[in-house]
Design a protein around this motif. Structure first.
Motif, PDB file in Angstrom:
ATOM      1  N   VAL A 111       0.851  -1.182   0.000  1.00  0.00           N
ATOM      2  CA  VAL A 111       0.000   0.000   0.000  1.00  0.00           C
ATOM      3  C   VAL A 111       0.887   1.233   0.000  1.00  0.00           C
ATOM      4  O   VAL A 111       2.073   1.155   0.321  1.00  0.00           O
ATOM      5  CB  VAL A 111      -0.939   0.025   1.231  1.00  0.00           C
ATOM      6  N   ASN A 112       0.319   2.375  -0.344  1.00  0.00           N
ATOM      7  CA  ASN A 112       1.025   3.651  -0.254  1.00  0.00           C
ATOM      8  C   ASN A 112       0.510   4.388   0.974  1.00  0.00           C
ATOM      9  O   ASN A 112      -0.698   4.566   1.130  1.00  0.00           O
ATOM     10  CB  ASN A 112       0.792   4.508  -1.502  1.00  0.00           C
ATOM     11  N   VAL A 113       1.423   4.803   1.841  1.00  0.00           N
ATOM     12  CA  VAL A 113       1.055   5.542   3.039  1.00  0.00           C
ATOM     13  C   VAL A 113       1.448   7.001   2.832  1.00  0.00           C
ATOM     14  O   VAL A 113       2.595   7.307   2.518  1.00  0.00           O
ATOM     15  CB  VAL A 113       1.759   4.960   4.285  1.00  0.00           C
ATOM     16  N   VAL A 114       0.465   7.903   2.970  1.00  0.00           N
ATOM     17  CA  VAL A 114       0.685   9.331   2.760  1.00  0.00           C
ATOM     18  C   VAL A 114       0.832  10.002   4.121  1.00  0.00           C
ATOM     19  O   VAL A 114      -0.045   9.874   4.980  1.00  0.00           O
ATOM     20  CB  VAL A 114      -0.490   9.958   1.976  1.00  0.00           C
ATOM     21  N   ARG A 115       1.965  10.726   4.311  1.00  0.00           N
ATOM     22  CA  ARG A 115       2.256  11.397   5.578  1.00  0.00           C
ATOM     23  C   ARG A 115       2.452  12.892   5.368  1.00  0.00           C
ATOM     24  O   ARG A 115       2.917  13.328   4.327  1.00  0.00           O
ATOM     25  CB  ARG A 115       3.548  10.841   6.175  1.00  0.00           C
ATOM     26  N   GLN A 119       2.608  12.732  10.474  1.00  0.00           N
ATOM     27  CA  GLN A 119       1.237  12.339  10.777  1.00  0.00           C
ATOM     28  C   GLN A 119       0.685  11.597   9.563  1.00  0.00           C
ATOM     29  O   GLN A 119       0.775  12.094   8.433  1.00  0.00           O
ATOM     30  CB  GLN A 119       0.392  13.587  11.065  1.00  0.00           C
ATOM     31  N   ILE A 120       0.119  10.414   9.774  1.00  0.00           N
ATOM     32  CA  ILE A 120      -0.409   9.627   8.657  1.00  0.00           C
ATOM     33  C   ILE A 120      -1.777  10.173   8.272  1.00  0.00           C
ATOM     34  O   ILE A 120      -2.683  10.273   9.109  1.00  0.00           O
ATOM     35  CB  ILE A 120      -0.501   8.138   9.045  1.00  0.00           C
ATOM     36  N   LEU A 121      -1.907  10.558   6.992  1.00  0.00           N
ATOM     37  CA  LEU A 121      -3.162  11.109   6.507  1.00  0.00           C
ATOM     38  C   LEU A 121      -4.057  10.042   5.912  1.00  0.00           C
ATOM     39  O   LEU A 121      -5.259  10.016   6.159  1.00  0.00           O
ATOM     40  CB  LEU A 121      -2.899  12.194   5.463  1.00  0.00           C
ATOM     41  N   GLU A 122      -3.476   9.177   5.073  1.00  0.00           N
ATOM     42  CA  GLU A 122      -4.299   8.143   4.461  1.00  0.00           C
ATOM     43  C   GLU A 122      -3.448   6.981   3.988  1.00  0.00           C
ATOM     44  O   GLU A 122      -2.240   7.093   3.826  1.00  0.00           O
ATOM     45  CB  GLU A 122      -5.116   8.706   3.295  1.00  0.00           C
ATOM     46  N   VAL A 123      -4.123   5.870   3.807  1.00  0.00           N
ATOM     47  CA  VAL A 123      -3.496   4.665   3.263  1.00  0.00           C
ATOM     48  C   VAL A 123      -4.184   4.397   1.931  1.00  0.00           C
ATOM     49  O   VAL A 123      -5.399   4.230   1.874  1.00  0.00           O
ATOM     50  CB  VAL A 123      -3.670   3.467   4.221  1.00  0.00           C
ATOM     51  N   GLU A 124      -3.389   4.404   0.859  1.00  0.00           N
ATOM     52  CA  GLU A 124      -3.939   4.187  -0.483  1.00  0.00           C
ATOM     53  C   GLU A 124      -3.745   2.727  -0.878  1.00  0.00           C
ATOM     54  O   GLU A 124      -2.621   2.237  -0.958  1.00  0.00           O
ATOM     55  CB  GLU A 124      -3.226   5.076  -1.506  1.00  0.00           C
ATOM     56  N   LEU A 125      -4.855   2.045  -1.124  1.00  0.00           N
ATOM     57  CA  LEU A 125      -4.803   0.653  -1.574  1.00  0.00           C
ATOM     58  C   LEU A 125      -4.664   0.614  -3.088  1.00  0.00           C
ATOM     59  O   LEU A 125      -4.957   1.596  -3.777  1.00  0.00           O
ATOM     60  CB  LEU A 125      -6.102  -0.064  -1.191  1.00  0.00           C
ATOM     61  N   PRO A 126      -4.270  -0.536  -3.637  1.00  0.00           N
ATOM     62  CA  PRO A 126      -4.312  -0.671  -5.097  1.00  0.00           C
ATOM     63  C   PRO A 126      -5.767  -0.516  -5.566  1.00  0.00           C
ATOM     64  O   PRO A 126      -6.701  -0.755  -4.787  1.00  0.00           O
ATOM     65  CB  PRO A 126      -3.821  -2.103  -5.344  1.00  0.00           C
ATOM     66  N   ASN A 127      -5.977  -0.140  -6.833  1.00  0.00           N
ATOM     67  CA  ASN A 127      -7.337   0.051  -7.334  1.00  0.00           C
ATOM     68  C   ASN A 127      -8.138  -1.245  -7.333  1.00  0.00           C
ATOM     69  O   ASN A 127      -9.345  -1.227  -7.140  1.00  0.00           O
ATOM     70  CB  ASN A 127      -7.315   0.634  -8.746  1.00  0.00           C
ATOM     71  N   THR A 128      -7.467  -2.377  -7.568  1.00  0.00           N
ATOM     72  CA  THR A 128      -8.160  -3.667  -7.524  1.00  0.00           C
ATOM     73  C   THR A 128      -7.366  -4.644  -6.679  1.00  0.00           C
ATOM     74  O   THR A 128      -6.137  -4.582  -6.620  1.00  0.00           O
ATOM     75  CB  THR A 128      -8.346  -4.266  -8.933  1.00  0.00           C
ATOM     76  N   ASP A 175     -12.929  -3.985  -7.138  1.00  0.00           N
ATOM     77  CA  ASP A 175     -12.506  -2.592  -7.246  1.00  0.00           C
ATOM     78  C   ASP A 175     -12.636  -1.967  -5.855  1.00  0.00           C
ATOM     79  O   ASP A 175     -13.742  -1.852  -5.321  1.00  0.00           O
ATOM     80  CB  ASP A 175     -13.381  -1.854  -8.259  1.00  0.00           C
ATOM     81  N   THR A 176     -11.509  -1.555  -5.255  1.00  0.00           N
ATOM     82  CA  THR A 176     -11.528  -1.030  -3.885  1.00  0.00           C
ATOM     83  C   THR A 176     -12.136   0.366  -3.795  1.00  0.00           C
ATOM     84  O   THR A 176     -12.522   0.802  -2.718  1.00  0.00           O
ATOM     85  CB  THR A 176     -10.108  -0.993  -3.294  1.00  0.00           C
ATOM     86  N   ARG A 177     -12.228   1.074  -4.913  1.00  0.00           N
ATOM     87  CA  ARG A 177     -12.799   2.426  -4.886  1.00  0.00           C
ATOM     88  C   ARG A 177     -14.314   2.393  -4.825  1.00  0.00           C
ATOM     89  O   ARG A 177     -14.941   3.258  -4.227  1.00  0.00           O
ATOM     90  CB  ARG A 177     -12.348   3.213  -6.113  1.00  0.00           C
ATOM     91  N   THR A 178     -14.930   1.385  -5.472  1.00  0.00           N
ATOM     92  CA  THR A 178     -16.385   1.312  -5.551  1.00  0.00           C
ATOM     93  C   THR A 178     -16.959   0.103  -4.839  1.00  0.00           C
ATOM     94  O   THR A 178     -18.168  -0.080  -4.837  1.00  0.00           O
ATOM     95  CB  THR A 178     -16.832   1.272  -7.022  1.00  0.00           C
TER      96      THR A 178
END
Length: 185
Positions: A111-115, A119-128, A175-178
């Motif tokens: 996963v991609n972790v955005v800081r 401070q961790i803002l969000e964890v981005e999963l793969p699209n699928t 699809d993790t987005r929907t």
């Protein structure tokens, strides 16, 4: 610092000590008076959305975000343990920090972790993601892809609506987005 004239969707700014992402923007030049920029901003931590107007050319601090690739190694209690793929350091994230996407995380997933400011803002999963179905009603002869859907539970515990012909034990792409079924694997 970034000028309000340079706002685009996805640009992150700091307002009142929080990070906001520009969702929409509109440059307005009225016939009388000075120009302004009407924006819709989303709070990166809480997810709340506000509308805010800036004078044209007004400068605001830009948020410099750090994105790092991490791999989920194991779960300990309520914490998910991730390993940084570059430094091999471990970090623990709670389900609250990850958010509602926690239902698709399995061991070994990157996963991609955005800081921002550590401070961790969000964890981005793969699209699928590809997950195995652990429980669903049995399929019957004659069930087709266009006939309807039924609920299915995948290996991470998430519920997904799948076509009637899908059976327990099959691997499906989601699809993790929907939160929608994309196909068999």
């Amino acid at each position: 610092m970034i000028s309000s004239n340079d706002f685009r969707p996805g640009v992150t700014i700091v307002l009142d000590g929080a990070v906001w992402r520009v969702v929409e923007f509109l440059h307005v030049k009225p016939g009388k008076g000075s120009a302004f920029v009407r924006t819709k901003l989303k709070n990166s931590a809480s997810g709340s959305v506000i509308e805010r107007t800036f004078r044209a050319g007004e400068t605001v601090p830009q948020a410099n975000l750090e994105k790092s690739t991490m791999q989920h190694t194991y779960k300990e209690g309520d914490d998910y343990v991730f390993m940084d793929m570059e430094s091999y350091e471990e970090s623990r994230l709670s389900a609250k920090q990850i958010g509602d996407r926690v239902k698709y995380i399995k061991e070994g997933m990157e996963v991609n972790v955005v800081r921002w400011d550590e401070q961790i803002l969000e964890v981005e999963l793969p699209n699928t993601v590809v997950l195995e179905i652990t429980q669903t009603d049995p399929g019957l002869k004659g069930d087709t892809a266009t006939g309807g859907t039924k609920p299915a539970t995948v290996e991470t515990g998430a519920m997904v609506m799948v076509p009637l012909f899908i059976t327990t034990g099959e691997r499906i792409r989601i699809d993790t987005r929907t939160d929608s079924y994309q196909g068999r694997e």
